[in-house]
Design an enzyme around this catalytic site. Structure first.
Site, PDB file in Angstrom:
ATOM      1  N   VAL A 289       0.842  -1.208   0.000  1.00 39.70           N
ATOM      2  CA  VAL A 289       0.000   0.000   0.000  1.00 39.70           C
ATOM      3  C   VAL A 289       0.873   1.253   0.000  1.00 39.70           C
ATOM      4  CG1 VAL A 289      -1.665   1.344   1.346  1.00 39.70           C
ATOM      5  CG2 VAL A 289      -1.967  -1.133   1.094  1.00 39.70           C
ATOM      6  N   ALA A 290       1.945   1.218   0.778  1.00 33.23           N
ATOM      7  CA  ALA A 290       2.839   2.378   0.864  1.00 33.23           C
ATOM      8  C   ALA A 290       3.583   2.609  -0.453  1.00 33.23           C
ATOM      9  CB  ALA A 290       3.829   2.178   1.997  1.00 33.23           C
ATOM     10  N   ILE A 292       2.596   1.767  -3.578  1.00 30.88           N
ATOM     11  CA  ILE A 292       1.761   2.127  -4.733  1.00 30.88           C
ATOM     12  C   ILE A 292       1.550   3.637  -4.785  1.00 30.88           C
ATOM     13  CG2 ILE A 292      -0.571   1.959  -5.724  1.00 30.88           C
ATOM     14  CD1 ILE A 292      -0.638  -0.928  -4.634  1.00 30.88           C
ATOM     15  N   GLU A 294      -0.537   6.137  -5.229  1.00 27.65           N
ATOM     16  CA  GLU A 294      -1.973   6.389  -5.418  1.00 27.65           C
ATOM     17  C   GLU A 294      -2.274   7.808  -5.911  1.00 27.65           C
ATOM     18  OE1 GLU A 294      -1.115   6.734  -0.933  1.00 27.65           O
ATOM     19  OE2 GLU A 294      -0.659   5.357  -2.558  1.00 27.65           O
ATOM     20  N   ASP A 336      -7.134  20.104 -43.478  1.00 27.21           N
ATOM     21  CA  ASP A 336      -7.970  20.513 -44.594  1.00 27.21           C
ATOM     22  C   ASP A 336      -7.565  21.931 -44.992  1.00 27.21           C
ATOM     23  OD1 ASP A 336     -10.137  20.684 -46.412  1.00 27.21           O
ATOM     24  OD2 ASP A 336     -11.342  21.679 -44.886  1.00 27.21           O
TER      25      ASP A 336
END
Length: 590
Positions: A289-290, A292, A294, A336
């Site tokens: 968790v630490a 990753i 986030e 174009d």
């Protein structure tokens, strides 16, 4: 329905579509065809619901990893605060994405919300005005100046008919239409002069045609089909983020696994095995968790959202957030011409009279025969406020007179039109007979080569004298010089007569004319486009112009914009040449 209606004679088209030029369709035929073909409208891609758009935001790999991390933090590690923070970040990221997409869709829908034009059709022998969405194949449609063509038509009548097709073909000048049958089996869209295409604009004359295609079966519909069937691909940024997410996830899981195994080995015997396994698992989950990042998806989303806002201030709509990033990874820009690189507005650039060619900064007076002829032989309608309605070529002449500070409306009031010989695509001339004191002024404009055949005199410094062969050669040389610069050139002539004509025709009105001058027009480049191309080249980006306009015109505009350098003629490729290129040559050279 049969293809290539342009090379079929009108009776065969009438027969194949089971219709009548004089009577049109009957009510029963209309009902059956509406059931078969549906409304005459362009079908758009089915819109994604707000809920599905929200769900789509969670399909990103990094987002999935964050959700798993949040679940593990709460359920396993009981770190509910961390779990809540991660989920808030994920949800905010999704809300921002949906908000931007919705705003972009609303802006695009606003551009599409144009009033549905009506169409004049002949049914049961009577001309009716109906919404264009109710037009069906086989209907006989009547066209006049100012109309929007409601469907694809095979023209059966074309009286001085001109249609502006720039949105479809890129041709900046209205096309002269005819009802003649074309002999070739393969004819480019821009050269199908006996066809009228949906969503193009009638600028001059009148006509009639048999509807051969409606809705998605029109040329515009084919373009819509291609747009609706385009595959959506991830941007380089999204691909890189997904790749980064996968690599980080694998590395984090590997490190967590190593920590878990090493912890079990080194702490074996210090506490009961089942408690040790749970403790080390919680340590591994906390580490995951630490590790990753986030905040990464939220930071990327915020940066892209700021980018879209910056683009919006420059009047550019970005539909998907990640699309902003692709602007920074652009190698080639294909654009174009008409209306994008150019103004889609014909503008006078040169005027030739009294043996000299002048630019627009040269002052011309209202009593100049060239000015008088271009104003009087002109069908432009001037609305209150100075808005000009009509053929772009003719409106450019009136605008030029405005720019010369000439009181056009006062001049028209003083010289009202009494008679006229309308423009005809065969003789390529238009003439009007206007009051001119106690006499009448015949104003003529049209193709220089056709005009010179009818010219016998020339006006120089107010003196009229017979035109010489040398003067004619000078006029033709001036015409050629303008044409080389991709200018559309019109000849101007006049004569003053004592009385009006019993039966005004080209044989009596357009004879023994006095040459007044030439005027050269072009759809000019946008000033900001030239600067943008220069900036793109300085950034190493290749620029390519794609247009349906004439080759000479396209090349001249490309040179003026800086897309081409002088002498790079071989870089100009026509549609026919493009079709003949092999795939390998195309990839290598184009």
């Amino acid at each position: 329905m049969i293809k290539n209606y342009f090379n079929q004679i009108i009776p065969d088209v009438e027969k194949s579509l089971h219709t009548s030029l004089t009577q049109g369709l009957n009510d029963d035929q209309v009902k059956k065809r509406r059931e078969k073909y549906g409304n005459n409208a362009i079908a758009s891609k089915k819109k994604t619901s707000m809920f599905m758009r929200f769900v789509d935001q969670f399909k990103d790999f990094m987002i999935i990893v964050l959700i798993i991390a949040a679940l593990l933090s709460g359920v396993v590690a009981h770190e509910w605060t961390d779990a809540a923070i991660i989920m808030i970040v994920v949800i905010l990221n999704a809300v921002l994405g949906v908000f931007q997409e919705t705003r972009s869709e609303e802006a695009i829908d606003a551009l599409k919300k144009m009033s549905t034009p009506n169409a004049h059709v002949r049914r049961n022998g009577t001309v009716l005005e109906i919404p264009s969405t109710e037009v069906v194949p086989g209907d006989i449609v009547l066209l006049e100046a100012g109309d929007v063509v409601p469907a694809d038509l095979r023209l059966t009548v074309a009286k001085s008919l001109k249609i502006e097709e720039s949105a479809l073909t890129g041709e900046s000048v209205p096309v002269d239409k005819s009802n003649e049958t074309l002999q070739d089996k393969k004819v480019a869209l821009a050269d199908q002069i006996n066809m009228a295409f949906s969503s193009t604009n009638v600028t001059y004359g009148r006509g009639e045609g048999i509807v051969i295609g409606t809705g998605m079966h029109t040329e515009v519909g084919k373009i819509a089909t291609m747009l609706n069937n385009t595959d959506e691909t991830d941007t380089p940024l999204k691909q890189n983020l997904n790749q980064l997410g996968k690599i980080l996830t694998i590395m984090i899981l590997a490190i967590c696994a190593i920590v878990f195994v090493v912890g079990l080995i080194t702490k074996r015997g210090t506490e009961p095995t089942d408690k040790l396994v749970i403790d080390m698992f919680l340590v591994a989950v906390s580490l995951a968790v630490a590790a990753i990042p986030e905040g990464l998806p939220a930071i990327v989303t915020i940066i892209l959202a700021l980018g879209t806002q910056t683009m919006a201030t420059h009047k550019a709509i970005v539909r998907k957030l990640p699309a902003v990033e692709t602007l920074g990874a652009t190698d080639i820009i294909c654009s174009d011409k008409t209306g994008t690189l150019t103004q889609n507005k014909m503008t006078v650039e040169k005027i030739y009279y009294r043996g000299r060619t002048h630019g627009t900064d040269h002052e011309v007076h209202a009593d100049n025969p060239a000015i008088l002829s271009m104003i009087l032989a002109n069908d432009t309608k001037i609305e209150n406020g100075g808005n000009l309605l009509g053929d772009p070529t003719e409106t450019s002449l009136i605008q030029y007179a405005f720019d010369q500070n000439i009181d056009v409306q006062n001049l028209l009031r003083n010289h009202p039109r009494i008679q006229e010989v309308p423009f005809d695509s065969e003789r390529k001339l238009m003439s009007t007979i206007n009051k001119y004191g106690d006499k009448y002024y015949v104003a003529v404009k049209g193709a220089p080569d056709q005009l010179l055949k009818r010219v016998t005199s020339v006006s120089i410094n107010g003196q009229v004298s017979p035109i010489t062969d040398e003067q004619k050669q000078d006029i033709l040389a001036a015409n050629q010089n303008m044409a080389k610069k991709a200018l559309r050139v019109l000849g101007l002539a006049y004569k003053i007569v004592d009385k009006t004509y019993n039966d005004p025709t080209t044989d009596n009105v357009e004879q023994d004319l006095i040459f007044a001058g030439l005027v050269g027009m072009i759809d000019p480049e946008r000033p900001e486009a030239k600067e943008a191309i220069k900036e793109a080249h300085s950034a190493g980006i290749r620029t390519v112009m794609i247009t349906g306009d004439f080759q000479v015109t396209a090349q001249a505009i490309a040179e003026r914009l800086g897309i081409l350098k002088l002498g790079q003629d071989k870089r100009v490729i026509t549609g026919a040449q493009l079709d003949e290129l092999s795939d390998d040559y195309f990839k290598k050279h184009v």
